[in-house]
Design a protein around this motif. Sequence first.
Motif, PDB file in Angstrom:
ATOM      1  N   LEU A 150      32.187  41.426  30.041  1.00 41.12           N
ATOM      2  CA  LEU A 150      33.483  41.959  29.603  1.00 41.12           C
ATOM      3  C   LEU A 150      34.584  40.917  29.744  1.00 41.12           C
ATOM      4  CD1 LEU A 150      33.558  45.619  31.014  1.00 41.12           C
ATOM      5  CD2 LEU A 150      33.871  44.943  28.622  1.00 41.12           C
ATOM      6  N   ALA A 151      34.599  40.233  30.885  1.00 38.70           N
ATOM      7  CA  ALA A 151      35.628  39.228  31.126  1.00 38.70           C
ATOM      8  C   ALA A 151      35.529  38.086  30.124  1.00 38.70           C
ATOM      9  CB  ALA A 151      35.534  38.700  32.553  1.00 38.70           C
ATOM     10  N   LEU A 152      34.297  37.641  29.858  1.00 40.11           N
ATOM     11  CA  LEU A 152      34.103  36.531  28.926  1.00 40.11           C
ATOM     12  C   LEU A 152      34.516  36.908  27.503  1.00 40.11           C
ATOM     13  CD1 LEU A 152      30.679  35.217  30.255  1.00 40.11           C
ATOM     14  CD2 LEU A 152      32.848  33.956  30.284  1.00 40.11           C
ATOM     15  N   ALA A 153      34.490  38.192  27.180  1.00 37.88           N
ATOM     16  CA  ALA A 153      34.865  38.655  25.845  1.00 37.88           C
ATOM     17  C   ALA A 153      36.320  39.095  25.764  1.00 37.88           C
ATOM     18  CB  ALA A 153      33.955  39.804  25.431  1.00 37.88           C
ATOM     19  N   SER A 154      37.073  38.896  26.849  1.00 38.99           N
ATOM     20  CA  SER A 154      38.443  39.409  26.924  1.00 38.99           C
ATOM     21  C   SER A 154      39.454  38.299  27.134  1.00 38.99           C
ATOM     22  CB  SER A 154      38.554  40.419  28.081  1.00 38.99           C
ATOM     23  OG  SER A 154      37.654  41.482  27.935  1.00 38.99           O
ATOM     24  N   ASP A 155      40.688  38.609  26.823  1.00 38.36           N
ATOM     25  CA  ASP A 155      41.816  37.730  27.111  1.00 38.36           C
ATOM     26  C   ASP A 155      42.490  38.247  28.381  1.00 38.36           C
ATOM     27  OD1 ASP A 155      44.116  36.265  27.313  1.00 38.36           O
ATOM     28  OD2 ASP A 155      44.791  36.620  25.253  1.00 38.36           O
ATOM     29  N   PRO A 156      42.388  37.520  29.492  1.00 34.96           N
ATOM     30  CA  PRO A 156      42.984  37.992  30.745  1.00 34.96           C
ATOM     31  C   PRO A 156      44.485  38.276  30.631  1.00 34.96           C
ATOM     32  CG  PRO A 156      41.488  36.176  31.173  1.00 34.96           C
ATOM     33  CD  PRO A 156      41.657  36.253  29.683  1.00 34.96           C
ATOM     34  N   ALA A 157      45.147  37.675  29.650  1.00 30.89           N
ATOM     35  CA  ALA A 157      46.580  37.934  29.483  1.00 30.89           C
ATOM     36  C   ALA A 157      46.847  39.401  29.164  1.00 30.89           C
ATOM     37  CB  ALA A 157      47.146  37.043  28.374  1.00 30.89           C
ATOM     38  N   ASN A 158      45.836  40.083  28.652  1.00 29.41           N
ATOM     39  CA  ASN A 158      46.003  41.492  28.303  1.00 29.41           C
ATOM     40  C   ASN A 158      45.574  42.445  29.416  1.00 29.41           C
ATOM     41  OD1 ASN A 158      46.867  40.782  25.681  1.00 29.41           O
ATOM     42  ND2 ASN A 158      44.743  40.630  24.962  1.00 29.41           N
ATOM     43  N   ALA A 159      45.090  41.899  30.513  1.00 29.37           N
ATOM     44  CA  ALA A 159      44.619  42.747  31.608  1.00 29.37           C
ATOM     45  C   ALA A 159      45.791  43.422  32.300  1.00 29.37           C
ATOM     46  CB  ALA A 159      43.835  41.909  32.609  1.00 29.37           C
ATOM     47  N   ARG A 160      45.602  44.670  32.666  1.00 25.73           N
ATOM     48  CA  ARG A 160      46.662  45.428  33.339  1.00 25.73           C
ATOM     49  C   ARG A 160      46.469  45.470  34.857  1.00 25.73           C
ATOM     50  NH1 ARG A 160      49.590  48.620  29.901  1.00 25.73           N
ATOM     51  NH2 ARG A 160      50.997  48.713  31.696  1.00 25.73           N
ATOM     52  N   VAL A 161      45.285  45.086  35.333  1.00 23.80           N
ATOM     53  CA  VAL A 161      44.983  45.136  36.764  1.00 23.80           C
ATOM     54  C   VAL A 161      44.562  43.745  37.224  1.00 23.80           C
ATOM     55  CG1 VAL A 161      43.617  46.221  38.584  1.00 23.80           C
ATOM     56  CG2 VAL A 161      44.188  47.522  36.517  1.00 23.80           C
ATOM     57  N   SER A 162      45.189  43.253  38.279  1.00 22.61           N
ATOM     58  CA  SER A 162      44.838  41.937  38.814  1.00 22.61           C
ATOM     59  C   SER A 162      43.824  42.080  39.941  1.00 22.61           C
ATOM     60  CB  SER A 162      46.084  41.236  39.355  1.00 22.61           C
ATOM     61  OG  SER A 162      46.555  41.900  40.526  1.00 22.61           O
ATOM     62  N   LEU A 163      43.188  40.969  40.306  1.00 20.94           N
ATOM     63  CA  LEU A 163      42.265  41.001  41.430  1.00 20.94           C
ATOM     64  C   LEU A 163      42.990  41.343  42.716  1.00 20.94           C
ATOM     65  CD1 LEU A 163      39.511  40.635  42.686  1.00 20.94           C
ATOM     66  CD2 LEU A 163      39.882  38.157  42.699  1.00 20.94           C
ATOM     67  N   ASP A 164      44.192  40.803  42.925  1.00 22.54           N
ATOM     68  CA  ASP A 164      44.949  41.141  44.125  1.00 22.54           C
ATOM     69  C   ASP A 164      45.260  42.630  44.184  1.00 22.54           C
ATOM     70  OD1 ASP A 164      45.114  38.665  45.423  1.00 22.54           O
ATOM     71  OD2 ASP A 164      46.800  38.024  44.181  1.00 22.54           O
ATOM     72  N   ALA A 165      45.573  43.231  43.035  1.00 20.31           N
ATOM     73  CA  ALA A 165      45.870  44.666  43.005  1.00 20.31           C
ATOM     74  C   ALA A 165      44.649  45.488  43.373  1.00 20.31           C
ATOM     75  CB  ALA A 165      46.384  45.071  41.617  1.00 20.31           C
ATOM     76  N   VAL A 166      43.467  45.085  42.882  1.00 20.03           N
ATOM     77  CA  VAL A 166      42.272  45.874  43.185  1.00 20.03           C
ATOM     78  C   VAL A 166      41.843  45.681  44.634  1.00 20.03           C
ATOM     79  CG1 VAL A 166      40.300  44.359  42.632  1.00 20.03           C
ATOM     80  CG2 VAL A 166      40.229  46.763  41.988  1.00 20.03           C
ATOM     81  N   ILE A 167      42.098  44.503  45.207  1.00 20.10           N
ATOM     82  CA  ILE A 167      41.822  44.298  46.635  1.00 20.10           C
ATOM     83  C   ILE A 167      42.695  45.226  47.468  1.00 20.10           C
ATOM     84  CG2 ILE A 167      42.021  42.663  48.557  1.00 20.10           C
ATOM     85  CD1 ILE A 167      41.197  40.450  46.580  1.00 20.10           C
ATOM     86  N   HIS A 168      43.975  45.308  47.112  1.00 16.41           N
ATOM     87  CA  HIS A 168      44.883  46.209  47.827  1.00 16.41           C
ATOM     88  C   HIS A 168      44.449  47.656  47.646  1.00 16.41           C
ATOM     89  CE1 HIS A 168      48.557  47.653  49.669  1.00 16.41           C
ATOM     90  NE2 HIS A 168      48.785  48.418  48.607  1.00 16.41           N
ATOM     91  N   ALA A 169      44.058  48.012  46.426  1.00 14.48           N
ATOM     92  CA  ALA A 169      43.614  49.385  46.163  1.00 14.48           C
ATOM     93  C   ALA A 169      42.367  49.713  46.975  1.00 14.48           C
ATOM     94  CB  ALA A 169      43.339  49.568  44.672  1.00 14.48           C
ATOM     95  N   MET A 170      41.470  48.747  47.095  1.00 14.31           N
ATOM     96  CA  MET A 170      40.267  48.988  47.876  1.00 14.31           C
ATOM     97  C   MET A 170      40.602  49.242  49.338  1.00 14.31           C
ATOM     98  SD  MET A 170      37.730  47.643  50.047  1.00 14.31           S
ATOM     99  CE  MET A 170      37.062  45.999  49.904  1.00 14.31           C
ATOM    100  N   TRP A 171      41.549  48.471  49.861  1.00 17.94           N
ATOM    101  CA  TRP A 171      41.926  48.634  51.264  1.00 17.94           C
ATOM    102  C   TRP A 171      42.611  49.979  51.513  1.00 17.94           C
ATOM    103  CZ3 TRP A 171      40.614  47.972  55.800  1.00 17.94           C
ATOM    104  CH2 TRP A 171      41.492  47.970  56.895  1.00 17.94           C
ATOM    105  N   THR A 172      43.527  50.364  50.647  1.00 16.34           N
ATOM    106  CA  THR A 172      44.197  51.657  50.841  1.00 16.34           C
ATOM    107  C   THR A 172      43.210  52.811  50.665  1.00 16.34           C
ATOM    108  OG1 THR A 172      44.931  51.680  48.521  1.00 16.34           O
ATOM    109  CG2 THR A 172      46.459  50.782  50.154  1.00 16.34           C
TER     110      THR A 172
END
Length: 489
Positions: A439-461
């Motif tokens: 999915l990542a290889l077929a996508s433009d990260p500029a269009n992503a709405r969720v960052s890795l830092d955001a998902v790390i924080h979400a996982m912790w909460t």
Amino acid sequence: MTDERLSIVDIFKIGVGPSSSHTLGPWRAAQQCLAGWQATPGLRRIEAHLFGSLAKTGRGHGTDVAVVAGLFGADPETCDMTEVHGRVTRALTEGALTLPGGEPVTLLVAFHPQEVLTQHPNGLRFVGEWADGARRERTCFSVGGGFVVWEDDRGESRSSVTLPYPVDTAGDLLRWCGETGSAVSSVVLANEAAWRPEAETRAFIARIWDVMRACIHRGCHTPGLLPGGLNVRRRAADINTRLLGRAGTAGPTGVAATSGFTFSPTGTPLDVDAWFAAIRAHGDDFGWTLDWVTAFALAVNEENACFGRVVTAPTNGAAGVVPAVLAYDVVFGPDGSSPDRIARFLLAASEVGCLFKKGATISAAMGGCQAEIGVSSAMAAAGLTEVRGGSRSQVLMAAEIAMEHHLGLTCDPVGGLVQIPCIERNTMGAIKAITASQLALASDPANARVSLDAVIHAMWTTALDMSAKYKETADGGLALHIPLSLSEC
């Protein structure tokens, strides 16, 4: 978030199963405690008290075995576990053991499942007594991935090394990659040079891959039932036999294909390289590759479940995901066996593991299985994207996608054993990692709405909100909803 400086050698550790937090961590803790105490002559008694999750699932995870093995000086990287089990059984039965220096001591290992230490669910307290009546106590916490934190450390940093590109967040990593024009793995390798010469880092990576692939090979060639009382059948060898077999005939040795081994024309079991080549020779259609990724992941965690030697990645319960995805690339990818390609995969994967360790947790006792299978899937997705031509942003995007679809995953080991659902979850984590990379290889990260830092924080909460019964206690989930009494284990 911590400013702890972590290396690839911290994330990937060689040891024995079935758990990095409940086996490898207590093993190392026993070694560390004893190293300090033996400097004072006259030690005559050692007690080890297990609290919280270590007590609730410690028997199924072999925590008592690990503690005693650490006290008599066995090394989890190299020891013969058959010999270890024999010595541990005698020590626990007799309530006594001989320390590495030859001193005899009395021994007690006690489980306290109803008592949880406030600092962490995985609490372990050692009590020592000396011939002159002196008594000392040391308390530590096994915080996941084989990491141990001592209560009397007062929070000092594990490492004072100065990195050229210090990374505490995914944003830091992306910034350094941009400023240097380097790939993720290149930035990580440059940081590793602060600890050791590059040649030593590459040698370490080669050794890690050797252990991983040996574990896959061994697991895919060992049939039978797993120990512990659940009577779980090992399936990796069954898959190997079904897919490759032995052309339906017995060779000169007279060993049938049902043995689970893949044979050469002379009847000799193939070595790892020849076995991988035999798999590759059959093509790469979807069903074929899916079966092999499944077999690779099952193999590692079936080995892990029976005290086999594995690599924490970042934990033992999730040890099958990264090797399975890396083996997928080695077997089916272009030039997959290149040492540099393998190094780039593991360097990128290790940094993602470091990010989760710093920003959240890699301990199922703290965060549920999202902290183990989820993190390992994110690591594998990042590594695969790195070697398949992904940009630095796509590498981090792949890790984010993989974790996003593990959020909230509970840790509910049946019978306190790292078998159900743990072994199958490694197959799911591996497949999700490959999908996330695609999915990542077929996508433009500029269009992503969720960052890795955001998902790390979400996982912790999410971990903080999760009920304790879903955090490696066997008090909830599948552990309570199958027709089996814990007394059977």
